[in-house]
Design a protein around this motif. Structure first.
Motif, PDB file in Angstrom:
ATOM      1  N   ASN A 162     -17.935  21.441   3.264  1.00 35.03           N
ATOM      2  CA  ASN A 162     -16.493  21.217   3.246  1.00 35.03           C
ATOM      3  C   ASN A 162     -15.761  22.524   3.478  1.00 35.03           C
ATOM      4  O   ASN A 162     -16.297  23.606   3.193  1.00 35.03           O
ATOM      5  CB  ASN A 162     -16.069  20.632   1.893  1.00 35.03           C
ATOM      6  CG  ASN A 162     -16.644  19.254   1.692  1.00 35.03           C
ATOM      7  OD1 ASN A 162     -16.486  18.386   2.535  1.00 35.03           O
ATOM      8  ND2 ASN A 162     -17.333  19.051   0.581  1.00 35.03           N
ATOM      9  N   SER A 199     -23.003  10.635  -3.645  1.00 37.57           N
ATOM     10  CA  SER A 199     -24.084  11.601  -3.831  1.00 37.57           C
ATOM     11  C   SER A 199     -25.082  11.481  -2.675  1.00 37.57           C
ATOM     12  O   SER A 199     -25.135  10.450  -1.991  1.00 37.57           O
ATOM     13  CB  SER A 199     -24.809  11.332  -5.148  1.00 37.57           C
ATOM     14  OG  SER A 199     -25.542  10.123  -5.046  1.00 37.57           O
ATOM     15  N   ASP A 204     -16.945  10.875  -2.530  1.00 30.89           N
ATOM     16  CA  ASP A 204     -17.796  11.736  -3.360  1.00 30.89           C
ATOM     17  C   ASP A 204     -19.208  11.159  -3.538  1.00 30.89           C
ATOM     18  O   ASP A 204     -19.900  11.475  -4.504  1.00 30.89           O
ATOM     19  CB  ASP A 204     -17.149  11.976  -4.720  1.00 30.89           C
ATOM     20  CG  ASP A 204     -16.965  10.692  -5.524  1.00 30.89           C
ATOM     21  OD1 ASP A 204     -17.124   9.591  -4.959  1.00 30.89           O
ATOM     22  OD2 ASP A 204     -16.662  10.800  -6.727  1.00 30.89           O
TER      23      ASP A 204
END
Length: 186
Positions: free
Chosen positions: A79, A49, A47
């Protein structure tokens, strides 16, 4: 696996050359003026950034900016769960050109750049660790597949970012899409 398939426009259904050897891919692409390199990737959380990704690759990005005059860098990510994934895929599937080099470094995932060079189309299935630089004015398109999953660093000389000039040619419709090439290269 990174794979290069070379098609002739007079027979777009079958590749005349297919290789997964990174050195050979680099040589074949370099011979037609396309930069291709394999870079080591950083260990980043899933995850991470965009800011974390750009920081992790700050030295590489700075080097490319200095070499080629790029003004901006950003991160694009898609995604399979994105409800607009089909619209994003369609946006890039038609042959187009740019007034600047199109540079992508794959931090994760994959996608296929199709480069229309003379009477050949070079389909480069890029994966994590791949850097590709499509020269300014090169006819090309990009297929992220029906279930896109990739994160790329993009570099631009134009502060507006991605600006395409579509050719109106139908060559992209005559070559195998992501799904067909992915099956043949696994």
């Amino acid at each position: 696996m990174t794979t290069l398939s070379i098609f002739h426009t007079h027979n777009p259904s079958a590749a005349g050359t297919v290789t997964s050897d990174a050195v050979e891919i680099g040589q074949l692409l370099n011979n037609v003026g396309v930069r291709f390199e394999r870079w080591p990737t950083q260990d980043l959380p899933a995850d991470a950034s965009p800011e974390q990704i750009l920081e992790a690759y700050s030295e590489e990005v700075a080097k490319l900016k200095a070499e080629s005059g790029f003004q901006t860098a950003d991160v694009v990510s898609l995604n399979p769960g994105n409800p607009q994934k089909e619209a994003f895929r369609q946006k890039f599937l038609d042959e187009h050109t740019h007034s600047e080099d199109e540079v992508r470094f794959f931090v994760r995932g994959q996608g296929i750049f199709y480069l229309h060079l003379g009477d050949q189309v070079f389909a480069v299935q890029c994966q994590r660790n791949d850097l590709i630089s499509v020269p300014e004015g090169t006819r090309h398109w990009f297929d992220m597949g029906p279930e896109p999953e990739f994160t790329c660093i993009r570099l631009f000389t134009n502060p507006e970012g991605w600006v395409a000039e579509f050719t109106g040619e139908d060559i992209a419709e005559r070559l195998p899409r992501f799904e067909a090439l992915e099956r043949t290269t696994l």
